[in-house]
Enzyme design. Structure first.
Site: not given
Length: 471
Positions: A271, A294
């Site tokens: 993430d 991310h």
């Protein structure tokens, strides 16, 4: 160990941050388990080291370390929740892995009013956690983290060894893993209960140094209510097996804290590599490498503001976003005085995404989703300087409306091969600095202003030698 360097020049962390030192040990605990191919034997799943590690932490003298060391071919420890103590270091030696237990019962929150049996489950009848900010659940309880750093000062986690949360592994007594549970909860934005790896609250002076973090069940490092947090030469890789799905395994997430430095670290996560949560000020992110993940994120919660951030010397290699500020009207607030400089990217889908349109997706959409709320994202005084993406990607720079225009300066910003239709935005003012940008805003509603002295042809910032393998 000799101090290698001092990070002070133009840093937004107001401290004088130097390379940490590993202290002497108050006790050396020998490993009693043996991992093969980074996995424990099923027969060892009940052989917990929690009690002896916790006892050593409780009795160790401040300024010293509890050392986990290999012994006679044994190289592993297995633990449930541990609690750090003031001035004490947990030192994991090279060749040693501290594994988190797969027994959800061990992580259950304790105390009056807590509902048992929640950890390792999805709360089917709880309110959705998106798009509105997370509400107080109707029931109390859930999971404690693997390592708690609560209401202590000058605690540290150090060493060349590994802490492995085993998010990929089946929860004992269940037919699903921690990560599978997280993905199952996603379609309806359901609340689910899973331990984080390291959670710190009111932990002034916390240090992470040289430690390797693998496979957390959820966020790896979450820090709140803290003045002074340093992560230096941290190596974070999740998932360790490529192709596994590790939802919500953020790397390092500070919130409601000040004076933070993350330096010389390597982060490859499932993430956000770093996600700066609400209430953070005076933070430096210096000379780091990001891989899968991310990107360098702020948000999505910004309602108490984020300010005075420096990101310098970052390399992003195959992240989904590069510079990412994400929020929406259910969770937004003031974000200002940010400096991003000397950043290299390649194969980044969204090299710049400054968005009030967050929809809980991996990358930002380019239009307002129409949520209702009064927590308004407001982005001001953002400077992006000497930033190069060697491959094309989409750029989004947007404000919510004309009363909340995003204000950004671009100075020496180049996305190689980008086309005008890949540049998106509205309700934003972009000031182009002396070293310019190759972004073409002609197909957007963005107002472009040339800074005084802008317009010269300057040599682009060089990314030669910056892309190196994960360490």
């Amino acid at each position: 160990m000799v101090v290698a360097m001092c990070l002070t020049a133009a840093a937004q962390d107001t401290r004088q941050v130097t390379e940490p030192k590993i202290p002497e040990s108050c006790v050396q605990l020998p490993a009693q388990l043996r991992a093969t191919n980074h996995m424990l034997n099923m027969a060892d799943e009940s052989k917990l080291d929690t009690e002896r590690i916790q006892s050593a932490l409780d009795t160790c003298k401040q300024g010293m370390a509890v050392e986990l060391k290999p012994s006679s071919g044994n190289n592993a420890f297995l633990s449930g929740p541990l609690e750090m103590r003031s001035g004490v270091t947990l030192l994991v030696d090279e060749g040693v892995t501290l594994f988190g237990s797969r027994d959800a019962k061990l992580y259950e929150m304790k105390g009056e009013g807590m509902t048992p049996g929640l950890c390792g489950t999805i709360a089917a009848d709880a309110p959705a956690v998106f798009p509105a900010p997370q509400q107080t659940p109707r029931v109390r309880g859930g999971c404690r983290p693997l390592i708690s750093v609560m209401n202590v000062t000058n605690a540290a986690i150090m060493g060349n060894g590994v802490i492995d949360g085993r998010g990929y592994a089946k929860i004992l007594g269940r037919d699903y893993s921690w990560w599978e549970m997280a993905r199952k909860a996603e379609p309806k934005n359901q609340r689910y209960y899973t331990p984080r790896m390291i959670v710190a609250s009111h932990a002034d002076g916390l240090v992470l140094y040289r430690i390797t973090l693998h496979n957390s069940t959820n966020y790896h490092v979450s820090v709140n209510g803290t003045n002074g947090f340093t992560a230096w030469d941290v190596h974070l890789l999740t998932p360790t097996t490529r192709g596994q799905d590790a939802r919500n395994t953020d790397g390092i997430d500070p919130g409601h804290s000040t004076n933070i430095t993350i330096a010389h670290s390597w982060i490859d996560s499932g993430d956000d590599n770093i996600a700066i949560k609400t209430g953070v000020s005076h933070m430096s992110v210096l000379d780091n490498h990001f891989y899968s993940g991310h990107g360098m994120s702020i948000g999505s919660e910004t309602y108490d503001g984020q300010s005075f951030l420096l990101v310098d010397g970052l390399t992003e290699d195959h992240t989904t976003s590069g510079i990412r500020i994400k929020s929406n009207v259910t969770r937004g607030g003031p974000v200002h005085d940010l400096m991003y400089r000397n950043i290299c990217m390649r194969e980044v889908a969204n090299p710049i995404a400054i968005s009030p349109y967050y929809t809980n997706q991996t990358t930002e959409g380019f239009v307002d989703p129409g949520y209702a709320g009064n927590r308004i994202p407001d982005y001001k005084a953002i400077t992006i300087r000497n930033v190069v993406d060697t491959t094309p990607g989409n750029v989004l720079i947007a404000g919510l409306d004309d009363a909340h225009r995003t204000e950004v300066t671009l100075d020496g910003v180049k996305v190689e091969g980008i086309k005008p239709e890949q540049v998106h935005g509205r309700f934003a003012t972009v000031t182009v600095g002396a070293e310019g940008t190759n972004l073409d805003f002609s197909k957007t509603e963005i107002k472009v202003v040339a800074a005084r002295g802008a317009g010269g042809e300057e040599e682009a910032y060089s990314c030669d030698g910056r892309f190196v393998p994960m360490q």
